[in-house]
Motif scaffolding. Structure first.
Motif, short mmCIF file in Angstrom:
data_model
loop_
_atom_site.label_atom_id
_atom_site.label_comp_id
_atom_site.label_asym_id
_atom_site.label_seq_id
_atom_site.Cartn_x
_atom_site.Cartn_y
_atom_site.Cartn_z
N ASP A 136 0.81 -1.23 0.00
CA ASP A 136 0.00 0.00 0.00
C ASP A 136 0.84 1.28 0.00
O ASP A 136 0.94 1.97 -1.02
CB ASP A 136 -0.96 -0.04 1.21
CG ASP A 136 -2.08 0.99 1.12
OD1 ASP A 136 -2.03 1.83 0.21
OD2 ASP A 136 -3.01 0.96 1.95
N LYS A 142 1.74 8.96 -2.40
CA LYS A 142 1.28 9.84 -1.32
C LYS A 142 2.36 9.89 -0.25
O LYS A 142 2.74 8.84 0.30
CB LYS A 142 -0.01 9.32 -0.70
CG LYS A 142 -1.25 9.58 -1.53
CD LYS A 142 -2.49 9.18 -0.76
CE LYS A 142 -3.75 9.36 -1.56
NZ LYS A 142 -4.94 8.86 -0.85
N LYS A 226 -3.27 -1.92 -6.86
CA LYS A 226 -3.10 -0.50 -6.51
C LYS A 226 -2.61 0.28 -7.73
O LYS A 226 -3.06 1.41 -7.98
CB LYS A 226 -2.15 -0.33 -5.31
CG LYS A 226 -2.06 1.14 -4.90
CD LYS A 226 -1.83 1.41 -3.45
CE LYS A 226 -1.94 2.92 -3.20
NZ LYS A 226 -1.52 3.34 -1.89
N ARG A 240 -9.83 6.46 -6.70
CA ARG A 240 -8.79 6.02 -5.77
C ARG A 240 -9.34 5.81 -4.36
O ARG A 240 -8.81 5.03 -3.59
CB ARG A 240 -7.62 7.01 -5.78
CG ARG A 240 -6.44 6.56 -4.96
CD ARG A 240 -5.18 7.35 -5.29
NE ARG A 240 -4.10 6.99 -4.38
CZ ARG A 240 -2.85 7.35 -4.51
NH1 ARG A 240 -2.49 8.10 -5.55
NH2 ARG A 240 -1.93 6.98 -3.63
N LEU A 243 -9.88 2.57 -2.31
CA LEU A 243 -8.82 1.94 -1.50
C LEU A 243 -9.05 2.20 -0.01
O LEU A 243 -8.34 1.67 0.84
CB LEU A 243 -7.45 2.44 -1.93
CG LEU A 243 -7.07 2.13 -3.38
CD1 LEU A 243 -5.77 2.83 -3.76
CD2 LEU A 243 -6.92 0.62 -3.59
N ASN A 244 -10.04 3.04 0.29
CA ASN A 244 -10.37 3.29 1.70
C ASN A 244 -11.44 2.34 2.21
O ASN A 244 -11.99 2.55 3.29
CB ASN A 244 -10.84 4.74 1.90
CG ASN A 244 -9.72 5.71 1.65
OD1 ASN A 244 -8.56 5.37 1.82
ND2 ASN A 244 -10.06 6.91 1.21
N1 GLY Z 1 -3.90 4.25 0.84
C1 GLY Z 1 -4.80 4.89 -0.04
C2 GLY Z 1 -4.16 5.57 -1.21
O1 GLY Z 1 -3.00 5.42 -1.49
O2 GLY Z 1 -4.83 6.28 -1.89
#
Ligand code: GLY
Ligand code: NAD
Length: 361
Positions: A136, A142, A226, A240, A243-244
């Motif tokens: 992740d 991020k 991902k 995106r 992913l939450n």
């Molecule tokens: N962990 C969520 C993202 O990278 O958007």
């Protein structure tokens, strides 16, 4: 060994396999990075893997300096970033000097933030050493520090030049850290890839026994998921946020428990709660809900005696709602492998579902 290519504004490869750490110098040169490098890590990871990395870099002709920060989430701060800027100046780091983040998500986010901002950006290499970081946080760019009691309040989208995921490093992870990553692996399958979920069901025991083959496959397939999601929505403007999944209620549980509960367990409850909400809304079939719940139990991610502090959890969700201009967004499964985003979940339904957990214990 496996490789995933992320095709983004700035594209890069993720190398996944056992023993990858000791090939770092080779991958750096292949990516055209300079003959100097700065490693940012913490004492726990340095003790385990620092020397192997330094030796590999020296053998490949790199001049590497290692900077350490203490272990812990509280190091994701502007204060720690500032002290790293000082250290970087002292060792004459230049625009072309890569920063290598060696560690879990905390090191990856912090070192990534420093790389994004020092000299307006120096090359970043992620060497994630926790399962969570491999599947992740090292993927998708991020980077952030916490501020004003808020997680990831100050940050950037800053893609690495390269990610090296050595699955051998996962063998020294404490069980609870492995569980945190496993929850994210399950999340990836539920949001995107039904066939991967079936693979996980069939191979869970080998995965928990840390078999190289299954670890490599699970990390590879999670990274691929991902990558596909981030490629469609690099700046997190829509898709995106799938992913939450499991994180709306999961975060509230972590807050309500004053972080006295594992992140993986909180996310696991959050995933089941979201699935129950979807079932009660007439969307997710009961067979799918039971299949997901059974698997999460088998993965040892259900806490034994939940006795969730309901009032505090609901308060925490309400607090998030204020922060998010009155709307709480849920990611709900339609089926395993297919989710949707909605802000139309009635608070009373969420409460009923949470009460259900307490009644079971
Ligand atoms: N962990 C969520 C993202 O990278 O958007
Ligand atoms: P962490 O970085 O704190 O690592 C967990 C613990 O494991 C630490 O004590 C660490 O020193 C230790 N450790 C690391 N590698 C080890 C190894 N191989 N063997 C033994 N011990 C090892 O926690 P984490 O779960 O990796 O990351 C959590 C962080 O990631 C949070 O700050 C979260 O906000 C962030 N995160 C970021 C993103 C993103 O997209 N950037 C996504 C998810 C989470």
């Amino acid at each position: 060994m496996k490789k995933v290519r992320l095709r983004l504004s700035s594209s890069y490869d993720v190398h996944i396999g056992p023993g990858m750490l000791t090939q770092t110098g080779h991958w750096l040169m292949e990516s055209g990075l300079s003959d100097r490098a700065v490693i940012i890590t913490n004492p726990i990871v340095k003790e385990l893997y620092g020397e192997a990395l330094e030796q590999n870099l020296a053998r490949e002709g790199f001049e590497a300096v290692t900077l350490q920060v203490p272990d812990g989430e509280e190091q994701k701060s502007l204060d720690t970033a500032t002290s790293l800027y000082h250290e970087l100046s002292k060792c004459y780091a230049e625009r072309t000097t890569p920063i290598i983040a060696l560690g879990g998500g905390v090191i990856g986010d912090l070192a990534g933030f420093v790389a994004a901002t020092y000299l307006r950006g120096v090359p970043l290499v992620q060497i994630p050493t926790t399962l969570l970081a491999q599947v992740d946080s090292s993927i998708g760019g991020k980077v952030a520090v916490n501020h004003d009691q808020l997680k990831n309040k100050i940050g950037a989208f800053y893609q690495p030049k390269l990610v090296i995921s050595d699955i051998s490093t996962l063998k020294t992870l404490p069980d609870k850290e492995f569980a945190n990553g496993l929850a994210e692996v399950i999340k990836s399958a539920v949001v995107w890839d039904r066939e991967f979920f079936t693979y996980l069901e069939m191979n869970l025991d080998s995965l928990k026994a840390l078999s190289d083959r299954e670890l490599e496959e699970a990390v590879f397939r999670s990274v691929k998921i991902k990558a596909e999601v981030v490629e469609k929505d690099e700046k997190d403007l829509g898709l995106r946020s799938i992913l939450n999944y499991g994180h709306t209620i999961g975060h509230a549980i972590e807050t309500a428990a004053d972080f006295g509960i594992g992140h993986g367990e909180a996310i696991a409850i959050g995933m089941i709660a979201a699935a129950r909400i979807s079932n009660r809304m007439g969307i997710l079939d009961i067979k799918e809900l039971n299949r997901l719940t059974d698997f999460i139990r088998r993965a040892d991610l259900m806490i034994e005696t939940p006795r969730l502090a309901l009032e505090r959890i609901i308060q925490a969700v309400r607090h998030d709602k204020k922060v998010m201009a009155g709307k709480i967004r849920f990611v709900l499964p339609k089926a395993i492998g297919d989710v949707f985003i909605t802000d139309k979940v009635e608070p009373s339904l969420m409460e009923q579902v949470l009460v259900g957990f307490n009644e079971e214990s």
